[in-house]
Scaffold this motif. Structure first.
Motif, mmCIF file in Angstrom:
data_model
loop_
_atom_site.group_PDB
_atom_site.id
_atom_site.type_symbol
_atom_site.label_atom_id
_atom_site.label_comp_id
_atom_site.label_asym_id
_atom_site.label_seq_id
_atom_site.Cartn_x
_atom_site.Cartn_y
_atom_site.Cartn_z
ATOM 1 N N VAL A 5 0.845 -1.197 0.000
ATOM 2 C CA VAL A 5 0.000 0.000 0.000
ATOM 3 C C VAL A 5 0.879 1.245 0.000
ATOM 4 C CG1 VAL A 5 -1.700 1.306 1.329
ATOM 5 C CG2 VAL A 5 -1.947 -1.165 1.062
ATOM 6 N N ASN A 6 0.588 2.123 -0.956
ATOM 7 C CA ASN A 6 1.252 3.421 -1.046
ATOM 8 C C ASN A 6 0.239 4.505 -0.717
ATOM 9 O OD1 ASN A 6 -0.393 3.683 -3.301
ATOM 10 N ND2 ASN A 6 1.228 3.152 -4.736
ATOM 11 N N LYS A 7 0.658 5.741 -0.817
ATOM 12 C CA LYS A 7 -0.246 6.842 -0.428
ATOM 13 C C LYS A 7 -1.515 6.883 -1.286
ATOM 14 C CE LYS A 7 2.254 10.191 -3.154
ATOM 15 N NZ LYS A 7 3.082 11.318 -3.254
ATOM 16 N N ASP A 8 -1.441 6.399 -2.528
ATOM 17 C CA ASP A 8 -2.628 6.392 -3.386
ATOM 18 C C ASP A 8 -3.696 5.414 -2.896
ATOM 19 O OD1 ASP A 8 -1.353 8.234 -5.044
ATOM 20 O OD2 ASP A 8 -0.531 6.672 -6.342
ATOM 21 N N LEU A 9 -3.270 4.310 -2.312
ATOM 22 C CA LEU A 9 -4.211 3.292 -1.833
ATOM 23 C C LEU A 9 -4.589 3.473 -0.365
ATOM 24 C CD1 LEU A 9 -2.695 0.049 -3.414
ATOM 25 C CD2 LEU A 9 -4.952 0.997 -3.875
ATOM 26 N N LYS A 10 -3.836 4.276 0.370
ATOM 27 C CA LYS A 10 -3.977 4.376 1.830
ATOM 28 C C LYS A 10 -5.398 4.755 2.261
ATOM 29 C CE LYS A 10 -1.762 4.168 5.788
ATOM 30 N NZ LYS A 10 -1.149 2.954 6.283
ATOM 31 N N ASP A 36 -3.502 4.572 10.148
ATOM 32 C CA ASP A 36 -2.644 5.554 9.462
ATOM 33 C C ASP A 36 -1.160 5.272 9.661
ATOM 34 O OD1 ASP A 36 -4.763 7.016 8.389
ATOM 35 O OD2 ASP A 36 -4.901 8.313 10.147
ATOM 36 N N ASN A 37 -0.809 4.574 10.731
ATOM 37 C CA ASN A 37 0.594 4.295 11.042
ATOM 38 C C ASN A 37 1.037 2.885 10.656
ATOM 39 O OD1 ASN A 37 0.670 6.861 12.211
ATOM 40 N ND2 ASN A 37 0.017 6.060 14.168
ATOM 41 N N LEU A 38 0.148 2.109 10.059
ATOM 42 C CA LEU A 38 0.469 0.723 9.734
ATOM 43 C C LEU A 38 0.903 0.565 8.279
ATOM 44 C CD1 LEU A 38 -2.499 -1.095 11.504
ATOM 45 C CD2 LEU A 38 -0.142 -0.858 12.320
ATOM 46 N N GLU A 39 1.748 -0.417 8.065
ATOM 47 C CA GLU A 39 2.097 -0.856 6.714
ATOM 48 C C GLU A 39 1.002 -1.823 6.270
ATOM 49 O OE1 GLU A 39 4.954 -0.045 5.032
ATOM 50 O OE2 GLU A 39 5.744 1.170 6.668
ATOM 51 N N SER A 40 0.841 -1.981 4.973
ATOM 52 C CA SER A 40 -0.191 -2.893 4.472
ATOM 53 C C SER A 40 0.194 -3.474 3.126
ATOM 54 C CB SER A 40 -1.521 -2.161 4.264
ATOM 55 O OG SER A 40 -1.923 -1.457 5.382
ATOM 56 N N PHE A 41 -0.344 -4.661 2.879
ATOM 57 C CA PHE A 41 -0.394 -5.243 1.544
ATOM 58 C C PHE A 41 -1.870 -5.456 1.237
ATOM 59 C CE2 PHE A 41 3.853 -7.001 2.718
ATOM 60 C CZ PHE A 41 4.595 -6.486 1.658
ATOM 61 N N VAL A 42 -2.222 -5.291 -0.020
ATOM 62 C CA VAL A 42 -3.592 -5.573 -0.444
ATOM 63 C C VAL A 42 -3.560 -6.602 -1.562
ATOM 64 C CG1 VAL A 42 -4.627 -3.371 0.233
ATOM 65 C CG2 VAL A 42 -3.601 -3.593 -2.026
ATOM 66 N N TYR A 43 -4.612 -7.378 -1.613
ATOM 67 C CA TYR A 43 -4.816 -8.332 -2.697
ATOM 68 C C TYR A 43 -5.891 -7.710 -3.579
ATOM 69 C CZ TYR A 43 -5.183 -12.968 -4.868
ATOM 70 O OH TYR A 43 -5.161 -14.030 -5.749
ATOM 71 N N THR A 56 3.003 -3.732 11.523
ATOM 72 C CA THR A 56 3.896 -2.673 11.965
ATOM 73 C C THR A 56 5.308 -3.239 12.026
ATOM 74 O OG1 THR A 56 4.308 -1.040 13.689
ATOM 75 C CG2 THR A 56 3.457 -3.138 14.413
ATOM 76 N N ILE A 57 6.270 -2.390 11.749
ATOM 77 C CA ILE A 57 7.673 -2.772 11.862
ATOM 78 C C ILE A 57 8.285 -1.873 12.924
ATOM 79 C CG2 ILE A 57 9.897 -2.947 10.697
ATOM 80 C CD1 ILE A 57 8.294 -3.326 8.057
ATOM 81 N N ASN A 60 13.067 -3.875 14.756
ATOM 82 C CA ASN A 60 13.487 -4.983 13.905
ATOM 83 C C ASN A 60 12.546 -6.190 13.994
ATOM 84 O OD1 ASN A 60 15.308 -5.538 11.827
ATOM 85 N ND2 ASN A 60 16.502 -6.887 13.139
ATOM 86 N N GLU A 61 11.294 -5.929 14.371
ATOM 87 C CA GLU A 61 10.262 -6.957 14.443
ATOM 88 C C GLU A 61 9.071 -6.556 13.584
ATOM 89 O OE1 GLU A 61 9.032 -7.485 18.476
ATOM 90 O OE2 GLU A 61 11.008 -8.119 19.150
ATOM 91 N N ILE A 62 8.405 -7.538 13.030
ATOM 92 C CA ILE A 62 7.159 -7.311 12.313
ATOM 93 C C ILE A 62 6.028 -7.897 13.160
ATOM 94 C CG2 ILE A 62 5.788 -7.795 10.254
ATOM 95 C CD1 ILE A 62 8.407 -8.148 8.716
ATOM 96 N N GLU A 63 5.043 -7.068 13.459
ATOM 97 C CA GLU A 63 3.822 -7.554 14.113
ATOM 98 C C GLU A 63 2.674 -7.437 13.125
ATOM 99 O OE1 GLU A 63 0.598 -6.662 17.669
ATOM 100 O OE2 GLU A 63 2.352 -5.362 17.503
ATOM 101 N N ILE A 64 2.026 -8.545 12.830
ATOM 102 C CA ILE A 64 0.823 -8.524 12.011
ATOM 103 C C ILE A 64 -0.306 -8.036 12.905
ATOM 104 C CG2 ILE A 64 -0.848 -9.931 10.744
ATOM 105 C CD1 ILE A 64 1.546 -11.779 10.004
ATOM 106 N N VAL A 65 -1.004 -7.012 12.452
ATOM 107 C CA VAL A 65 -2.063 -6.401 13.254
ATOM 108 C C VAL A 65 -3.437 -6.905 12.821
ATOM 109 C CG1 VAL A 65 -3.137 -4.203 13.923
ATOM 110 C CG2 VAL A 65 -0.634 -4.380 13.754
ATOM 111 N N SER A 66 -3.651 -7.026 11.523
ATOM 112 C CA SER A 66 -4.952 -7.514 11.056
ATOM 113 C C SER A 66 -4.791 -8.231 9.721
ATOM 114 C CB SER A 66 -5.953 -6.363 10.908
ATOM 115 O OG SER A 66 -5.586 -5.510 9.833
ATOM 116 N N LEU A 67 -5.716 -9.132 9.462
ATOM 117 C CA LEU A 67 -5.793 -9.836 8.186
ATOM 118 C C LEU A 67 -7.266 -9.993 7.851
ATOM 119 C CD1 LEU A 67 -4.618 -11.484 5.823
ATOM 120 C CD2 LEU A 67 -4.640 -13.480 7.329
ATOM 121 N N ASP A 68 -7.637 -9.473 6.704
ATOM 122 C CA ASP A 68 -9.031 -9.576 6.249
ATOM 123 C C ASP A 68 -9.045 -10.095 4.824
ATOM 124 O OD1 ASP A 68 -10.654 -8.304 8.446
ATOM 125 O OD2 ASP A 68 -9.230 -6.695 8.034
#
Length: 156
Positions: A5-10, A36-43, A56-57, A60-68
């Motif tokens: 996700v970039n600013k266009d998709l945010k 607003d503070n999370l990283e994301s991937f979209v399908y 979130t990163i 040096n850790e990645i925490e998955i916050v949500s998956l839908d």
């Protein structure tokens, strides 16, 4: 197709996240995560977002916050998880982990089938979370009382 996700998709992601979760934030281990503070991937399929994973990163850790996944049992959630796992492996992060609740048996099955291991159970942690997010229901899936947080880690 999966896209970071970039600013266009945010703004689209924020709108969908807020519709799914009735708020623009999640709580895990007494920490508030604003979309607003999370990283994301979209399908994306046919120009429509049919799955979102947020994370979130930090330290040096990645925490998955949500998956839908908006179309179940089609591999969308798995593809999104695999994208985060690939990110974890490629950049040599120290830890990949997530929190779910004791009522979410489908999530527990899903993540374990994909190599995540239950590492911690935080008894009655949801009491603290409800102080930060009162909209967390008392009863969850299958009318199971939502009481505890369960941490799952992924190891390389």
């Amino acid at each position: 197709m999966i896209k970071r996700v970039n600013k266009d998709l945010k703004s689209n992601v924020k709108k969908i996240f807020t519709e799914c979760w009735n708020t623009d934030f999640m709580v895990s281990k007494s920490k508030v995560h604003y979309i607003d503070n999370l990283e994301s991937f979209v399908y994306i399929k046919n120009k429509e977002i049919i799955g979102i994973i947020t994370f979130t990163i930090d330290n040096n850790e990645i925490e998955i916050v949500s998956l839908d996944s908006f179309i179940e049992n089609k591999g969308i959630g798995t593809a999104l998880i695999n994208e985060v796992i690939e990110l974890f492996r490629s950049y040599q992060y120290n830890k990949l982990w997530l929190i779910t609740t004791n009522d979410n048996l489908n999530a527990l099955k899903f993540y374990q089938k994909r190599g995540f291991i239950i590492t911690d159970i935080y008894i009655n942690a949801i009491e603290k979370s409800r102080k930060l997010k009162p909209s967390i229901p008392i009863l969850g899936y299958d009318n199971i009382a939502i009481l505890h947080e369960i941490q799952l880690n992924y190891y390389k």
